[in-house]
Design a protein around this motif. Sequence first.
Motif, PDB file in Angstrom:
ATOM      1  N   LYS A  32       3.786   9.175 -42.452  1.00 50.04           N
ATOM      2  CA  LYS A  32       4.610   9.586 -41.320  1.00 50.04           C
ATOM      3  C   LYS A  32       5.998   9.900 -41.859  1.00 50.04           C
ATOM      4  CE  LYS A  32       6.141   8.170 -36.772  1.00 50.04           C
ATOM      5  NZ  LYS A  32       6.065   7.131 -35.751  1.00 50.04           N
ATOM      6  N   ASP A  33       6.357  11.145 -41.751  1.00 49.11           N
ATOM      7  CA  ASP A  33       7.653  11.618 -42.236  1.00 49.11           C
ATOM      8  C   ASP A  33       7.819  11.352 -43.737  1.00 49.11           C
ATOM      9  OD1 ASP A  33       9.976  12.993 -41.695  1.00 49.11           O
ATOM     10  OD2 ASP A  33      11.129  11.195 -41.238  1.00 49.11           O
ATOM     11  N   GLY A  34       6.719  11.498 -44.480  1.00 55.14           N
ATOM     12  CA  GLY A  34       6.743  11.322 -45.925  1.00 55.14           C
ATOM     13  C   GLY A  34       6.615   9.886 -46.405  1.00 55.14           C
ATOM     14  N   GLU A  35       6.619   8.921 -45.498  1.00 60.13           N
ATOM     15  CA  GLU A  35       6.498   7.514 -45.881  1.00 60.13           C
ATOM     16  C   GLU A  35       5.093   7.015 -45.580  1.00 60.13           C
ATOM     17  OE1 GLU A  35       9.528   4.969 -44.367  1.00 60.13           O
ATOM     18  OE2 GLU A  35      11.084   6.480 -44.633  1.00 60.13           O
ATOM     19  N   ARG A  36       4.583   6.208 -46.480  1.00 61.47           N
ATOM     20  CA  ARG A  36       3.234   5.685 -46.329  1.00 61.47           C
ATOM     21  C   ARG A  36       3.219   4.535 -45.320  1.00 61.47           C
ATOM     22  NH1 ARG A  36      -0.957   4.173 -51.143  1.00 61.47           N
ATOM     23  NH2 ARG A  36      -2.715   3.830 -49.753  1.00 61.47           N
ATOM     24  N   LEU A  37       2.197   4.535 -44.469  1.00 62.47           N
ATOM     25  CA  LEU A  37       2.026   3.487 -43.465  1.00 62.47           C
ATOM     26  C   LEU A  37       0.804   2.646 -43.804  1.00 62.47           C
ATOM     27  CD1 LEU A  37       2.410   5.592 -40.175  1.00 62.47           C
ATOM     28  CD2 LEU A  37       4.153   4.236 -41.286  1.00 62.47           C
ATOM     29  N   ASN A  38       0.916   1.334 -43.628  1.00 68.91           N
ATOM     30  CA  ASN A  38      -0.274   0.501 -43.736  1.00 68.91           C
ATOM     31  C   ASN A  38      -0.900   0.410 -42.342  1.00 68.91           C
ATOM     32  OD1 ASN A  38       1.225  -1.412 -42.316  1.00 68.91           O
ATOM     33  ND2 ASN A  38       1.799  -2.540 -44.154  1.00 68.91           N
ATOM     34  N   TRP A  39      -2.000  -0.337 -42.226  1.00 68.13           N
ATOM     35  CA  TRP A  39      -2.714  -0.404 -40.957  1.00 68.13           C
ATOM     36  C   TRP A  39      -1.832  -0.965 -39.842  1.00 68.13           C
ATOM     37  CZ3 TRP A  39      -6.960   2.046 -39.753  1.00 68.13           C
ATOM     38  CH2 TRP A  39      -7.865   2.401 -40.749  1.00 68.13           C
ATOM     39  N   LYS A  40      -1.083  -2.016 -40.139  1.00 66.42           N
ATOM     40  CA  LYS A  40      -0.244  -2.650 -39.123  1.00 66.42           C
ATOM     41  C   LYS A  40       0.825  -1.676 -38.632  1.00 66.42           C
ATOM     42  CE  LYS A  40       2.675  -6.676 -38.330  1.00 66.42           C
ATOM     43  NZ  LYS A  40       3.298  -7.852 -38.913  1.00 66.42           N
ATOM     44  N   GLU A  41       1.472  -0.976 -39.551  1.00 68.77           N
ATOM     45  CA  GLU A  41       2.504  -0.014 -39.179  1.00 68.77           C
ATOM     46  C   GLU A  41       1.910   1.160 -38.398  1.00 68.77           C
ATOM     47  OE1 GLU A  41       5.457  -0.766 -43.020  1.00 68.77           O
ATOM     48  OE2 GLU A  41       3.942   0.819 -43.084  1.00 68.77           O
ATOM     49  N   LEU A  42       0.682   1.556 -38.768  1.00 68.76           N
ATOM     50  CA  LEU A  42       0.015   2.636 -38.046  1.00 68.76           C
ATOM     51  C   LEU A  42      -0.261   2.232 -36.601  1.00 68.76           C
ATOM     52  CD1 LEU A  42      -1.441   5.420 -38.085  1.00 68.76           C
ATOM     53  CD2 LEU A  42      -3.505   4.146 -38.660  1.00 68.76           C
ATOM     54  N   LEU A  43      -0.747   1.018 -36.412  1.00 68.19           N
ATOM     55  CA  LEU A  43      -1.018   0.544 -35.057  1.00 68.19           C
ATOM     56  C   LEU A  43       0.265   0.411 -34.245  1.00 68.19           C
ATOM     57  CD1 LEU A  43      -3.837  -2.043 -35.762  1.00 68.19           C
ATOM     58  CD2 LEU A  43      -4.051   0.134 -34.576  1.00 68.19           C
ATOM     59  N   GLU A  44       1.349  -0.022 -34.872  1.00 68.38           N
ATOM     60  CA  GLU A  44       2.631  -0.107 -34.173  1.00 68.38           C
ATOM     61  C   GLU A  44       3.158   1.283 -33.810  1.00 68.38           C
ATOM     62  OE1 GLU A  44       5.186  -2.290 -36.774  1.00 68.38           O
ATOM     63  OE2 GLU A  44       4.208  -4.201 -36.363  1.00 68.38           O
ATOM     64  N   ALA A  45       2.960   2.244 -34.712  1.00 73.80           N
ATOM     65  CA  ALA A  45       3.465   3.596 -34.470  1.00 73.80           C
ATOM     66  C   ALA A  45       2.700   4.284 -33.344  1.00 73.80           C
ATOM     67  CB  ALA A  45       3.381   4.434 -35.742  1.00 73.80           C
ATOM     68  N   THR A  46       1.414   3.981 -33.208  1.00 72.26           N
ATOM     69  CA  THR A  46       0.605   4.654 -32.192  1.00 72.26           C
ATOM     70  C   THR A  46       0.491   3.862 -30.894  1.00 72.26           C
ATOM     71  OG1 THR A  46      -1.415   3.677 -33.105  1.00 72.26           O
ATOM     72  CG2 THR A  46      -0.782   5.873 -33.899  1.00 72.26           C
ATOM     73  N   ALA A  47       1.231   2.772 -30.769  1.00 70.07           N
ATOM     74  CA  ALA A  47       1.141   1.941 -29.561  1.00 70.07           C
ATOM     75  C   ALA A  47       1.592   2.686 -28.311  1.00 70.07           C
ATOM     76  CB  ALA A  47       1.962   0.671 -29.745  1.00 70.07           C
ATOM     77  N   SER A  48       2.433   3.694 -28.455  1.00 67.24           N
ATOM     78  CA  SER A  48       2.929   4.431 -27.294  1.00 67.24           C
ATOM     79  C   SER A  48       1.860   5.327 -26.670  1.00 67.24           C
ATOM     80  CB  SER A  48       4.148   5.260 -27.675  1.00 67.24           C
ATOM     81  OG  SER A  48       3.808   6.197 -28.672  1.00 67.24           O
ATOM     82  N   VAL A  49       0.836   5.690 -27.436  1.00 64.32           N
ATOM     83  CA  VAL A  49      -0.252   6.523 -26.922  1.00 64.32           C
ATOM     84  C   VAL A  49      -1.503   5.643 -26.899  1.00 64.32           C
ATOM     85  CG1 VAL A  49      -1.570   8.645 -27.243  1.00 64.32           C
ATOM     86  CG2 VAL A  49       0.816   8.553 -27.947  1.00 64.32           C
ATOM     87  N   GLU A  50      -1.878   5.196 -25.697  1.00 63.25           N
ATOM     88  CA  GLU A  50      -2.926   4.178 -25.571  1.00 63.25           C
ATOM     89  C   GLU A  50      -4.277   4.641 -26.095  1.00 63.25           C
ATOM     90  OE1 GLU A  50      -5.011   1.431 -22.135  1.00 63.25           O
ATOM     91  OE2 GLU A  50      -3.227   2.573 -21.662  1.00 63.25           O
TER      92      GLU A  50
END
Length: 167
Positions: free
Chosen positions: A45-63
């Motif tokens: 996301k924006d050139g930075e690598r996300l782990n699973w936890k960060e991915l779930l936090e980032a997508t929490a706004s779209v159920e």
Amino acid sequence: MIKKSILALCLFCFALCSSLGQNQEPTIEPEIEMKAGLLGYRFLKDGERLNWKELLEATASVEEAHLLIKRGRSQNTFSSVFAFTGGALIGIPLGQKSADRDPTWELAYLGGALGIAAFYLSFKAFNNINKGVDSYNIAVAKQSSYRFQPEFFIVNNQNGFGLAMRF
């Protein structure tokens, strides 16, 4: 004198409204990019690598996206467990055969069945995660597509000068 002060007031209002209109543009949320490799998934996301936890936090706004990614993550975990167990069960009879012992081929059959289940779960996980990331990116693109951009006009008619705004 009055016309000049009205014109100055109109120009001041025009400058004020145009500066307010520029501040109302929403911030654009960057999209999430997914790459599937030999060692698993990578999310950027924006050139930075996300782990699973960060991915779930980032997508929490779209159920919908959040639920699909959570389901895909659990399927991926089960797939990894089944693949490891199936590989071990296949390897035991092969090790017995190489040690000149009587192999129990039933373990290899069971391991093969677990491997097929792992393969199926792996495809389901990939599809769910891919759909989740895509639905998040679509939802983010829809949210950021609206921009308040009013147009201002100075009008002159039989009643005098005026300021018109179109939005």
